[in-house]
Design an enzyme around this catalytic site. Structure first.
Site, PDB file in Angstrom:
ATOM      1  N   HIS A 207      39.950  29.692  34.918  1.00 53.06           N
ATOM      2  CA  HIS A 207      39.919  28.463  35.721  1.00 53.06           C
ATOM      3  C   HIS A 207      38.529  28.091  36.220  1.00 53.06           C
ATOM      4  O   HIS A 207      38.353  27.040  36.832  1.00 53.06           O
ATOM      5  CB  HIS A 207      40.870  28.583  36.913  1.00 53.06           C
ATOM      6  CG  HIS A 207      40.341  29.485  37.992  1.00 53.06           C
ATOM      7  ND1 HIS A 207      40.431  30.849  37.915  1.00 53.06           N
ATOM      8  CD2 HIS A 207      39.691  29.221  39.151  1.00 53.06           C
ATOM      9  CE1 HIS A 207      39.872  31.388  38.975  1.00 53.06           C
ATOM     10  NE2 HIS A 207      39.401  30.419  39.752  1.00 53.06           N
TER      11      HIS A 207
HETATM   12  C1  UD1 Z   1      39.468  27.272  44.058  1.00 52.17           C
HETATM   13  C2  UD1 Z   1      38.236  28.051  44.539  1.00 52.17           C
HETATM   14  C3  UD1 Z   1      37.978  29.219  43.601  1.00 52.17           C
HETATM   15  C4  UD1 Z   1      39.210  30.065  43.401  1.00 52.17           C
HETATM   16  C5  UD1 Z   1      40.351  29.167  42.942  1.00 52.17           C
HETATM   17  C6  UD1 Z   1      41.626  29.930  42.734  1.00 52.17           C
HETATM   18  C7  UD1 Z   1      36.497  26.748  45.691  1.00 52.17           C
HETATM   19  C8  UD1 Z   1      35.157  26.181  45.549  1.00 52.17           C
HETATM   20  N1  UD1 Z   1      37.055  27.228  44.553  1.00 52.17           N
HETATM   21  O1  UD1 Z   1      39.132  26.710  42.796  1.00 52.17           O
HETATM   22  O2  UD1 Z   1      36.954  30.018  44.139  1.00 52.17           O
HETATM   23  O3  UD1 Z   1      38.945  31.060  42.445  1.00 52.17           O
HETATM   24  O4  UD1 Z   1      40.552  28.156  43.936  1.00 52.17           O
HETATM   25  O5  UD1 Z   1      42.625  29.087  42.276  1.00 52.17           O
HETATM   26  O6  UD1 Z   1      37.048  26.784  46.761  1.00 52.17           O
HETATM   27  N2  UD1 Z   1      44.982  21.507  41.857  1.00 52.17           N
HETATM   28  C9  UD1 Z   1      46.312  21.195  41.754  1.00 52.17           C
HETATM   29  N3  UD1 Z   1      47.169  21.769  42.637  1.00 52.17           N
HETATM   30  C10 UD1 Z   1      46.766  22.638  43.602  1.00 52.17           C
HETATM   31  C11 UD1 Z   1      45.404  22.932  43.700  1.00 52.17           C
HETATM   32  C12 UD1 Z   1      44.527  22.378  42.818  1.00 52.17           C
HETATM   33  O7  UD1 Z   1      46.720  20.422  40.885  1.00 52.17           O
HETATM   34  O8  UD1 Z   1      47.616  23.133  44.367  1.00 52.17           O
HETATM   35  C13 UD1 Z   1      44.035  20.910  40.873  1.00 52.17           C
HETATM   36  C14 UD1 Z   1      43.439  19.604  41.320  1.00 52.17           C
HETATM   37  O9  UD1 Z   1      43.263  18.813  40.182  1.00 52.17           O
HETATM   38  C15 UD1 Z   1      42.091  20.009  41.868  1.00 52.17           C
HETATM   39  C16 UD1 Z   1      41.729  21.166  40.959  1.00 52.17           C
HETATM   40  O10 UD1 Z   1      42.966  21.819  40.672  1.00 52.17           O
HETATM   41  O11 UD1 Z   1      41.176  18.982  41.847  1.00 52.17           O
HETATM   42  C17 UD1 Z   1      40.767  22.140  41.549  1.00 52.17           C
HETATM   43  O12 UD1 Z   1      41.220  22.623  42.820  1.00 52.17           O
HETATM   44  P1  UD1 Z   1      40.139  23.143  43.899  1.00 52.17           P
HETATM   45  O13 UD1 Z   1      40.826  23.653  45.097  1.00 52.17           O
HETATM   46  O14 UD1 Z   1      39.097  22.119  44.067  1.00 52.17           O
HETATM   47  O15 UD1 Z   1      39.422  24.333  43.134  1.00 52.17           O
HETATM   48  P2  UD1 Z   1      39.980  25.503  42.205  1.00 52.17           P
HETATM   49  O16 UD1 Z   1      39.493  25.296  40.819  1.00 52.17           O
HETATM   50  O17 UD1 Z   1      41.447  25.731  42.399  1.00 52.17           O
END
Ligand code: UD1
Length: 370
Positions: A207
């Site tokens: 991811h």
């Molecule tokens: C975040 C953390 C990362 C961790 C990861 C575990 C930061 C900078 N990054 O990354 O360190 O390893 O979580 O998962 O804090 N999304 C959904 N549903 C959700 C959550 C996210 O659809 O419940 C999608 C959205 O499109 C979102 C994308 O995932 O924009 C990224 O989510 P985000 O929380 O920004 O970062 P992660 O890649 O999950």
């Protein structure tokens, strides 16, 4: 009474906070724990499932921030967390790991003069292109108490000028959760649902933006997976970010055509533990999984150029393979043939009692008059 706000936001936070809150509840004469969820992760499979599986009390306060750019998400958390802290006036705010929720909440507190404890402090990849590295560096600079999982982390903090009085080597709360839940995970039926037998499959998680947001890198990894999948099925619980980029980068058809690469929805804590704990091999770019596989002695290939968790390489089962196709295949074959050096040594203080040590320290640090 020591009032503590325990912050959770994203998936890797839940298994770190659960054992801490559980031990606080066992010391009701000393601790008054609150759980605040920033809402950084919000899908049922990325959040709710973990509360149930880990028996983590439902959040007392939910900030409902959701996704956004780094600035939007971090600022949103700060704006919504500040009034909570002003209203609650906790003795401590406890933040874990390295996600945006961690730095956002720590920054709010330091400006309000509220003490912050950072659990899993001092880890460094030395790769400042990773958002997590920035979150780690900044949180450690402003937190009052820094709880570390390994002694390399202590050394990193000292080298950055942090006084040793602020550092406590307590072990790994993520491994507390693993040890607490290993027996319960055996009740999971995930392997029968997927028709898998112990030791005959690999597990993949992917991811990191550096891997999944870049088409060339993602394709190099897929090339390697295609070859490894000739030897054994690869089970791939797909993070929502990754599912989106597979579609956006036009890789859906290719991924779906790889017969032995089995894409499934993200799993809850117990199902995932059940799955990886009997895997033949794990391939990942996650931080936590490098530690969990080391604790269990499962061979792990880290699809990154570096790790902030070198103890998993030095004492554990982790091999840093990067994203070069041939390197990944060679390392996977070595692991499958049993020719890789899988030293499995107990990592110091990864013993299931880190949460207790953290609470002992918080008690000592807080005057009895509380
Ligand atoms: C975040 C953390 C990362 C961790 C990861 C575990 C930061 C900078 N990054 O990354 O360190 O390893 O979580 O998962 O804090 N999304 C959904 N549903 C959700 C959550 C996210 O659809 O419940 C999608 C959205 O499109 C979102 C994308 O995932 O924009 C990224 O989510 P985000 O929380 O920004 O970062 P992660 O890649 O999950």
């Amino acid at each position: 009474m020591i009032k503590v706000i325990n912050v959770v936001g994203a998936r890797p936070n839940f298994m770190k906070v659960a054992p801490i809150v559980a031990v606080m509840k066992k010391r009701p004469d000393r601790f008054e724990p609150l759980v605040v969820h920033t809402g950084q992760h919000y899908d049922a499979s990325m959040s709710d499932a973990f509360f149930t599986d880990l028996e983590l009390p439902k959040p007392d306060i939910h900030l409902g921030v959701g996704s956004g750019t780094h600035a939007v998400q971090t600022a949103g958390i700060m704006e919504r967390f500040e009034p909570v802290v002003v209203d609650q006036r906790p003795d401590w705010v406890l933040v874990v790991g390295d996600v945006n929720s961690t730095i956002a909440c720590a920054l709010v507190c330091v400006k309000l003069g509220i003490k912050v404890a950072h659990v899993e402090a001092g880890l460094r990849s030395r790769d400042r292109t990773m958002p997590e590295e920035i979150n780690r560096l900044l949180t450690d600079q402003i937190a009052d108490l820094l709880f570390t999982t390994s002694t390399d982390a202590d050394r990193n903090l000292i080298a950055e000028g942090i006084p040793s009085e602020r550092i406590r080597f307590v072990g790994n709360v993520m491994i507390d959760s693993l040890i607490n839940n290993l027996e319960r995970a055996k009740q999971s039926n995930i392997k029968s649902r997927l028709a898998l037998t112990d030791g005959t499959y690999a597990v993949l998680t992917l991811h990191r933006p550096s891997n999944v947001d870049n088409k060339q890198t993602f394709e190099r990894i897929l090339d390697a997976l295609e070859s490894i999948a000739n030897s054994l099925p690869i089970i791939f619980p797909v993070h929502p970010r990754t599912r989106k980029t597979i579609a956006d980068l036009g890789l859906s058809e290719r991924v779906q055509s790889m017969k032995n690469l089995r894409l499934i929805d993200p799993l809850g804590y117990l199902d995932f533990l059940s799955l990886y704990s009997t895997a033949r091999l794990v391939l990942t770019d996650s931080g936590g999984l490098q530690e969990e596989t080391t604790s269990l002695g499962i061979p792990c290939l880290t699809l990154r150029e570096n790790t902030e968790r070198p103890v998993t390489v030095e004492l554990g089962t982790n091999v840093i393979v990067g994203t070069d196709t041939d390197k990944i295949i060679t390392a996977a074959m070595a692991a499958l043939n049993g020719s890789s050096s899988n030293r499995v040594t107990q990592v110091p203080l990864w013993d299931g009692h880190a949460a207790e040590r953290i609470l002992d320290e918080l008690e000592q640090y807080t005057p009895r008059s509380h």
